[in-house]
Design a protein around this motif. Structure first.
Motif, mmCIF file in Angstrom:
data_model
loop_
_atom_site.group_PDB
_atom_site.id
_atom_site.type_symbol
_atom_site.label_atom_id
_atom_site.label_comp_id
_atom_site.label_asym_id
_atom_site.label_seq_id
_atom_site.Cartn_x
_atom_site.Cartn_y
_atom_site.Cartn_z
ATOM 1 N N THR A 83 39.713 50.133 48.437
ATOM 2 C CA THR A 83 38.594 49.304 48.870
ATOM 3 C C THR A 83 37.372 49.552 47.994
ATOM 4 O O THR A 83 37.272 50.571 47.300
ATOM 5 N N ASN A 84 36.435 48.600 48.059
ATOM 6 C CA ASN A 84 35.113 48.776 47.474
ATOM 7 C C ASN A 84 34.156 47.912 48.282
ATOM 8 O O ASN A 84 34.505 46.790 48.660
ATOM 9 N N ASP A 85 32.957 48.405 48.538
ATOM 10 C CA ASP A 85 32.040 47.653 49.397
ATOM 11 C C ASP A 85 31.314 46.523 48.674
ATOM 12 O O ASP A 85 30.571 45.756 49.301
ATOM 13 N N LEU A 86 31.497 46.404 47.350
ATOM 14 C CA LEU A 86 30.853 45.342 46.568
ATOM 15 C C LEU A 86 29.347 45.310 46.800
ATOM 16 O O LEU A 86 28.720 44.243 46.826
ATOM 17 N N GLN A 87 28.777 46.482 46.996
ATOM 18 C CA GLN A 87 27.339 46.632 47.208
ATOM 19 C C GLN A 87 26.858 45.864 48.432
ATOM 20 O O GLN A 87 25.673 45.509 48.549
ATOM 21 N N GLY A 88 27.768 45.604 49.371
ATOM 22 C CA GLY A 88 27.404 44.901 50.597
ATOM 23 C C GLY A 88 27.107 43.429 50.397
ATOM 24 O O GLY A 88 26.449 42.802 51.226
ATOM 25 N N ARG A 89 27.635 42.838 49.329
ATOM 26 C CA ARG A 89 27.344 41.435 49.007
ATOM 27 C C ARG A 89 28.399 40.503 49.606
ATOM 28 O O ARG A 89 29.588 40.833 49.649
ATOM 29 N N THR A 90 27.968 39.323 50.026
ATOM 30 C CA THR A 90 28.882 38.315 50.553
ATOM 31 C C THR A 90 29.682 37.726 49.397
ATOM 32 O O THR A 90 29.111 37.278 48.401
ATOM 33 N N ALA A 91 31.009 37.727 49.511
ATOM 34 C CA ALA A 91 31.867 37.460 48.353
ATOM 35 C C ALA A 91 32.639 36.158 48.506
ATOM 36 O O ALA A 91 33.022 35.760 49.602
ATOM 37 N N TYR A 92 32.869 35.516 47.342
ATOM 38 C CA TYR A 92 33.635 34.264 47.327
ATOM 39 C C TYR A 92 34.907 34.404 46.496
ATOM 40 O O TYR A 92 35.989 34.567 47.041
ATOM 41 N N GLN A 93 34.823 34.356 45.176
ATOM 42 C CA GLN A 93 36.037 34.249 44.375
ATOM 43 C C GLN A 93 36.354 35.522 43.595
ATOM 44 O O GLN A 93 35.528 35.997 42.828
ATOM 45 N N PRO A 94 37.563 36.072 43.741
ATOM 46 C CA PRO A 94 38.024 37.172 42.887
ATOM 47 C C PRO A 94 38.943 36.659 41.773
ATOM 48 O O PRO A 94 39.782 35.800 41.993
ATOM 49 N N THR A 95 38.736 37.170 40.563
ATOM 50 C CA THR A 95 39.581 36.853 39.413
ATOM 51 C C THR A 95 39.961 38.153 38.726
ATOM 52 O O THR A 95 39.082 38.979 38.460
ATOM 53 N N ILE A 96 41.253 38.361 38.435
ATOM 54 C CA ILE A 96 41.728 39.599 37.820
ATOM 55 C C ILE A 96 42.226 39.277 36.416
ATOM 56 O O ILE A 96 42.960 38.305 36.211
ATOM 57 N N HIS A 97 41.832 40.115 35.450
ATOM 58 C CA HIS A 97 42.238 39.873 34.067
ATOM 59 C C HIS A 97 42.555 41.205 33.399
ATOM 60 O O HIS A 97 41.803 42.177 33.546
ATOM 61 N N LYS A 98 43.665 41.249 32.659
ATOM 62 C CA LYS A 98 44.027 42.457 31.919
ATOM 63 C C LYS A 98 43.306 42.458 30.583
ATOM 64 O O LYS A 98 43.429 41.521 29.790
ATOM 65 N N GLN A 99 42.519 43.506 30.348
ATOM 66 C CA GLN A 99 41.743 43.635 29.118
ATOM 67 C C GLN A 99 42.169 44.918 28.426
ATOM 68 O O GLN A 99 41.783 46.012 28.830
ATOM 69 N N GLY A 100 43.013 44.782 27.397
ATOM 70 C CA GLY A 100 43.592 45.968 26.772
ATOM 71 C C GLY A 100 44.514 46.653 27.762
ATOM 72 O O GLY A 100 45.435 46.040 28.307
#
Length: 473
Positions: free
Chosen positions: A25-42
């Motif tokens: 988990t991560n609290d995302l600094q307590g921010r209201t969240a909409y879209q997650p995108t995952i990308h492999k970088q190296g």
């Protein structure tokens, strides 16, 4: 198998789960969240999260910042590391932030710097931006594609071609959300291609304005289709478009030119929208394996968005549409969480679907789909037979100290808003969006500030996935 729920506890005080478990988990600094995108970088897996508007403290620099884009390293999903926050537009909820985010590698884009990684995001409702995120800890603004808009939302970016379908509000158009198409194959030098929308939305049109676009998904040059979804909780439209005609046909937004690339249009019932339209193509339907015709079929999975709390609207659901004969799409199945299974209409917040995963990672594609369901968490469906989808797992996170009462919509799109009861002021989990990665992890983020939860399948649900495909990543 019953849900795993601690005995004699109030909903939300503990997680509820079936065939899914929490990894990190991560609290995302307590921010209201909409879209997650995952990308492999190296060798790293980087997660980008778009946020609705608000203002929160960024502990990394000690500043109060308008919600924008969070960047995390999720290479070790059990210990996600928060790397950076890029502020967005000032404002609350849909009127600020930077909800949408997509990422492409320069090695994939035809005319980009092959050593770099690029992030496409919105800046509130005003603009679309490109950021250099080669070093995700130090994102740098590369260019603003277009500004002066009156709306933005869920874009789509073809990394292999660079073509981007930007949900925008061109001030000259009659709707705050239509589609602007750009060539972003060289992210530093965007090239405008055309504006697109439904007939009646274009400049100079008369009469009622058709429902706004919510987003699209393209199959690129190989598939030559773009699937657009219009509407949220009402008046939904699925539009199937010939990609080549869309990009190469006449650009002036006359009724004739707007209709030219359209292959089919499916109008949904008035109380349902089309938040996400996910193509699931070339499905071998087990039941029809011995049939001469129809054993392999194409589908679009339409997900509505619930808007009102306490079920004060039509039930927003998942719809499976057979498009094997593209000009004659028709519905073949649907899915909703049984309300009585969690007393969800009075639990607090919204109940109903919001979005599906959009990744076509082979580990899950045409086998499993995941649907964000607000106070019912995330639901995992076996979609190997789209005519008979079956729920095989779910996860409803526990509330935390950050969880807030979700904002109350100003009005109902279905008419005068009915009065809310005391349940409207209850805190509740509001799982907003979901995405998956090629490793088989599931990422959900919360609209009510509860943060990020990274999940994995267990038990019978896990056995459905294609782990051979995941092992190749």
């Amino acid at each position: 198998m019953p849900a795993i729920v601690p005995a004699q506890t109030a909903p939300g005080s503990h997680a509820e789960a079936l065939n899914m478990r929490l990894v990190g988990t991560n609290d995302l600094q307590g921010r209201t969240a909409y879209q997650p995108t995952i990308h492999k970088q190296g060798k790293r897996w980087i997660l980008y999260v778009g946020h609705h508007g608000d203002k929160k403290l960024n502990p990394l620099d000690g500043a109060m910042e308008d919600n924008g884009t969070s960047i995390l390293d999720v290479t070790d999903p059990a210990h996600p590391k928060y790397l950076a926050h890029i502020p967005g537009e000032e404002g609350k909820a849909e009127q600020g932030g930077a909800q949408m985010v997509r990422v492409c590698s320069g090695s994939d884009l035809p005319r980009a710097d092959k050593s770099k990684y690029y992030m496409l995001r919105v800046f509130g409702n005003q603009a679309h931006e490109i950021w250099d995120v080669t070093v995700p800890e130090k994102p740098a603004l590369l260019t603003t594609i277009v500004r002066g808009l009156k709306g933005t939302h869920k874009n789509f970016w073809e990394c292999d071609t660079g073509i981007a379908y930007l949900v925008s509000g061109n001030p000259q158009w009659r709707t705050n959300r239509m589609t602007q198409i750009y060539d972003l194959s060289d992210p530093a030098h965007p090239v405008f291609i055309r504006d697109f929308g439904l007939v009646g939305q274009q400049p100079g049109a008369g009469g009622a304005v058709p429902i706004a676009v919510h987003g699209g998904i393209s199959t690129g040059p190989k598939g030559n289709r773009v699937y657009f979804g219009y509407g949220t909780s009402t008046d939904g439209v699925l539009q199937i478009v010939d990609r080549e005609k869309l990009l190469k046909g006449p650009k002036e937004p006359t009724p004739e030119n707007l209709l030219a690339p359209q292959i089919a249009r499916l109008d949904m019932p008035p109380m349902h929208g089309a938040h996400t339209v996910f193509p699931m193509l070339g499905v071998d339907v087990p039941e029809f394996a011995k049939n001469y015709l129809g054993k392999t079929r194409d589908f679009v999975v339409i997900t509505d968005e619930a808007i009102q709390k306490e079920c004060l609207e039509g039930r927003q659901m998942v719809w499976f549409v057979d498009i094997s004969t593209e000009t004659k799409p028709f519905g073949v199945a649907n899915f909703t969480v049984p309300e009585a299974s969690g007393d969800f209409c009075s639990r607090g917040g919204r109940f109903g679907t919001h979005s599906s995963n959009e990744s076509m990672a082979p580990v899950f594609y045409k086998r499993l789909m995941f649907f964000a369901h607000f106070n019912a968490g995330v639901r995992a469906l076996d979609v190997r037979n789209p005519m008979a989808p079956k729920e095989v797992g779910f996860y409803i996170p526990a509330m935390t100290a950050n969880t807030v009462v979700l904002e109350t919509p100003a009005s109902s799109a279905n008419g005068p808003r009915l009065p809310y009861t005391e349940a409207a002021n209850r805190r509740a989990i509001q799982t907003n969006n979901v995405e998956v990665d090629e490793r088989g992890y599931i990422y959900i983020v919360d609209r009510a500030n509860t943060g990020l939860h990274i999940l994995e399948l267990t038990g019978p649900a896990r056995a459905i996935a294609n782990w051979d495909a995941a092992a190749k990543e």
